[in-house]
Design a protein around this motif. Structure first.
Motif, PDB file in Angstrom:
ATOM      1  N   GLU A  92       0.785  -0.906  -0.043  1.00 30.29           N
ATOM      2  CA  GLU A  92       0.285   0.128   0.200  1.00 30.29           C
ATOM      3  C   GLU A  92       0.740   1.563   0.073  1.00 30.29           C
ATOM      4  O   GLU A  92       0.494   2.492  -0.137  1.00 30.29           O
ATOM      5  N   MET A  93       2.183   0.645   0.220  1.00 30.38           N
ATOM      6  CA  MET A  93       2.756   1.913   0.766  1.00 30.38           C
ATOM      7  C   MET A  93       4.226   2.101  -0.777  1.00 30.38           C
ATOM      8  O   MET A  93       4.604   1.316  -0.639  1.00 30.38           O
ATOM      9  N   MET A 108       2.037   8.265   2.377  1.00 29.16           N
ATOM     10  CA  MET A 108       0.796   8.233   3.545  1.00 29.16           C
ATOM     11  C   MET A 108      -0.135   8.605   4.232  1.00 29.16           C
ATOM     12  O   MET A 108      -1.448   8.985   4.637  1.00 29.16           O
ATOM     13  N   LYS A 138      -1.919  12.448  -0.527  1.00 30.80           N
ATOM     14  CA  LYS A 138      -1.806  11.557  -0.074  1.00 30.80           C
ATOM     15  C   LYS A 138      -1.945  10.991  -1.203  1.00 30.80           C
ATOM     16  O   LYS A 138      -3.086  10.335  -1.793  1.00 30.80           O
ATOM     17  N   ARG A 140      -1.845   6.547  -1.658  1.00 31.56           N
ATOM     18  CA  ARG A 140      -2.328   4.754  -0.970  1.00 31.56           C
ATOM     19  C   ARG A 140      -2.350   3.821  -1.765  1.00 31.56           C
ATOM     20  O   ARG A 140      -3.785   4.004  -2.068  1.00 31.56           O
ATOM     21  N   ASP A 142      -3.930   1.925  -2.614  1.00 35.91           N
ATOM     22  CA  ASP A 142      -5.223   0.846  -2.288  1.00 35.91           C
ATOM     23  C   ASP A 142      -5.976  -0.397  -3.070  1.00 35.91           C
ATOM     24  O   ASP A 142      -5.067  -0.111  -4.723  1.00 35.91           O
ATOM     25  N   ARG A 153      -6.711   6.381  -4.534  1.00 41.22           N
ATOM     26  CA  ARG A 153      -5.486   6.053  -4.244  1.00 41.22           C
ATOM     27  C   ARG A 153      -4.589   7.484  -3.547  1.00 41.22           C
ATOM     28  O   ARG A 153      -3.707   7.972  -2.932  1.00 41.22           O
TER      29      ARG A 153
END
Length: 586
Positions: A92-93, A108, A138, A140, A142, A153
């Motif tokens: 996710e990162m 994130m 941010k 992420r 996802d 995201r």
RNA sequence: CGGGGUGUAGCGCAGCCUGGUUAGCGCACUGCGUUUGGGACGCAGGGGCCGGCGGUUCAAAUCCGCCCACCCCGACCA
């Protein structure tokens, strides 16, 4: 804004891949355009609404003492290695290397950067309390973006961070956020409730999530008439009291090809609640610097569902994943026919739901393909390392407070507040010297609201079959001025006058038929519509219509600006009147 | 990551099963004319590596294989 000059257009039909109404409307009305999965461009209309929302966020953060800063979206990996999240967080990162080969991450969230600021700029208790916030992108990655801006995201978030010298200070700032968040959502005309939540990967001690209740939500909440409410991840419930029954002797029965609870209950003609279900998960634990995996064997009543969040908290694991068949076989269990009886307990952590010890004579697996055991009893036949509540609450389960059945509802998490404590300042050395001369870690809190998710939730709440119905507080414009044939000159003049009076006006000066203009006005959803046409001018008037109402009103041409200001004030006052004090609930 | 689905013009779709003119329809777009209070009408136009790569074939949008993208459900998720 003259519509003839505006970038972007409305669409008669929504793209086939937009299913949720608010997503369809935002695309059709020209507020957003998709660039990739979970990646969106804000068009001029979407940008204006977003700025309105962000202004509200800034005002409410400033009101409770927030100081706006701006932290980077690219971070050196070192920061994240210091807190361990570099290792803890998976795909996710997103990570990359700079030109010198250094590890970098896309932000994130910004706890690490704040903790770094703390250790650089906070030395004394005299510098506390403080609160900083920013609005920043941010990223992420996802696994599953969905529903337009609801789950993306790349997104913009208002995140604030409180810094305190003690728990009392943290509690004070936490409560200030608790109220400020309700004020923010009320100012956006979005109804929300605050529910108790799991602290998740953020760590910390206490968390609330702000939920907009809607079937399109992806979180499930349990609500009770008495006021109890919680995310299903942590929702408690009153376990049923089983009938007393003498323990009977264990009996092995052949159950060929009966590998599920449903099949077992049917085969033996018993309710599912008379069976014990075995669930296997691989849990990851941090030991020293290494990660260690261990099989968790969880047992719950056959008709109930395992709650992985509760289980994870019970065993204090940092991660859980479903176990593979080989891993299950490795401890002597047989998937589909498993039970804790006769298992090699060295290799596993056995966790039993706290209802199981009270349930006599359950049917469980025999750890042999094709066989089950009748009349297994906890305490006599096996014992667990951990007995805890590890079952998910469901619709109709009893409230832990009042004992009445609870309702399950879906919700979108539009904001959250966390008491982080010292989880970030301890590993990063974010200390201060207290009044008593002792060095102590700064106590942090972290509080987030995603602006895009908030905008789309407002649309989901405020729309009809013709389009969006914006609350005036976040509408891209106050007034939608429709100029029809014969009224061009008067409309252009009125446009200038309305703007001069401080109103934000979307002026439809396009060479389009009245039908097209009205349809677009409804779709875009600006709260006040003013029409100027040959017909209205013959009576020396303009026509007002509120987006949310059906009836129209004639207003003398010379009174139009005053009337528009009056409507704006009325609508704003209505929204403002919803901002009230909300009692704090733990 | 598991299950399901879709990729043909800016948007919505047909054509594919059963291979064969120049790939078609509605909306949108351009020009001209008519029209003008709730998504008008006529005429004339522009716009397509039919998601990509490879294969089968005299011939592929169409058949086969691989890949990619996007959507939905689940898992996951501050």
């Amino acid at each position: 804004m003259r519509m003839s000059q505006m970038f972007g257009q409305t669409l008669r039909e929504a793209p086939a891949d937009a299913e949720v109404v608010s997503h369809q409307l935002l695309v059709r009305a020209g507020f957003i355009r998709q660039l990739g999965a979970g990646i969106y461009t804000l068009m001029p209309l979407g940008m204006r609404t977003t700025v309105k929302v962000e202004t509200i966020l800034r005002e409410e953060m400033n009101r409770i003492g927030g100081q706006e800063i701006f932290m980077p979206v690219v971070h050196p990996a070192e920061l994240w290695k210091e807190t361990g999240r570099w290792y803890k967080i998976g795909d996710e990162m997103s990570r990359f290397h700079d030109k010198n080969g250094r590890d970098m991450v896309l932000a994130m969230t910004h706890e690490e950067v704040v903790a770094d600021l703390v250790r650089k700029d906070i030395q004394s208790y005299r510098q506390l309390p403080r609160m900083v916030y920013h609005l920043q992108t941010k990223w992420r990655d996802d696994p599953r973006p969905r529903a337009g801006l609801i789950r993306v995201r790349e997104f913009t978030m208002k995140d604030s961070y409180t810094l305190d010298k003690d728990e009392e200070g943290l509690d004070k700032q936490y409560r200030a956020h608790y109220q400020a968040y309700f004020d923010i959502f009320n100012r956006c005309s979005l109804p929300v409730i605050a529910v108790g939540a799991d602290v998740g990967m953020m760590g910390g001690s206490l968390a609330h999530e702000y939920m907009y209740l809607t079937p399109i939500g992806e979180d499930t909440l349990l609500l009770s008439d008495c006021g109890y409410k919680a995310n299903r991840q942590i929702a408690l419930f009153k376990k049923p009291e089983p009938e007393a029954e003498d323990a009977l002797d264990v009996e092995k029965v052949a159950t060929p090809d009966v590998a599920t609870i449903e099949a077992l209950a049917e085969f033996l003609d018993i309710p599912k609640s008379r069976t014990a279900k075995a669930v296997f998960l691989m849990a990851t634990f941090s030991e020293e610097k290494k990660d260690v995996e261990k099989l968790v064997f969880a047992v719950v009543r056959g008709d109930m569902d395992l709650n992985e969040t509760k289980l994870m908290n019970a065993v204090k694991a940092k991660e859980l994943r479903p176990a593979h068949d080989e891993e299950i076989a490795d401890v002597g269990a047989v998937a589909g026919y498993a039970s804790p009886i006769g298992i090699n307990k060295e290799k596993i952590i056995l966790v039993v739901d706290d209802l199981i010890p009270n349930l006599p004579n359950l049917v469980a697996g025999a750890n042999e393909a094709g066989f089950h055991l009748r009349n297994t009893n906890y305490g006599r036949d096996y014992e667990a390392e951990i007995v805890a509540d590890i079952v998910s609450a469901e619709e109709g389960y009893l409230c832990p407070k009042c004992g009445e059945p609870m309702q399950a509802q879906r919700g979108v998490e539009v904001g959250n507040i966390f008491k982080l404590g010292t989880d970030f300042t301890v590993p990063m050395g974010g200390n201060f010297l207290d009044e008593d001369g002792k060095e102590k870690p700064v106590i942090m809190g972290s509080y987030g609201i995603g602006s895009g998710r908030l905008v789309q939730s407002v649309v989901e709440e405020h729309n009809d079959e013709n389009g969006i119905i914006w609350p005036i507080s976040v509408a891209p414009y106050h007034v939608h001025l429709v100029g029809l044939r014969g009224g061009e000159e008067a409309a252009a003049k009125l446009y200038d006058e309305l703007e001069a009076a401080g109103l934000e006006v979307l002026y439809d000066d396009r060479d389009e038929s009245p039908g097209v203009k009205f349809k677009d006005a409804d779709l875009i959803g600006v709260p006040i519509r003013i029409t100027v046409s040959k017909r209205s001018l013959e009576e020396g008037s303009t026509e007002f219509k509120l987006r949310r109402e059906d009836d129209r009103q004639k207003v003398a041409l010379e009174d139009t600006v005053a009337k528009a200001l009056e409507y704006k004030a009325t609508l704003e006052a209505e929204v403002a009147s919803t901002v009230v004090e909300i009692p704090y609930e733990d």
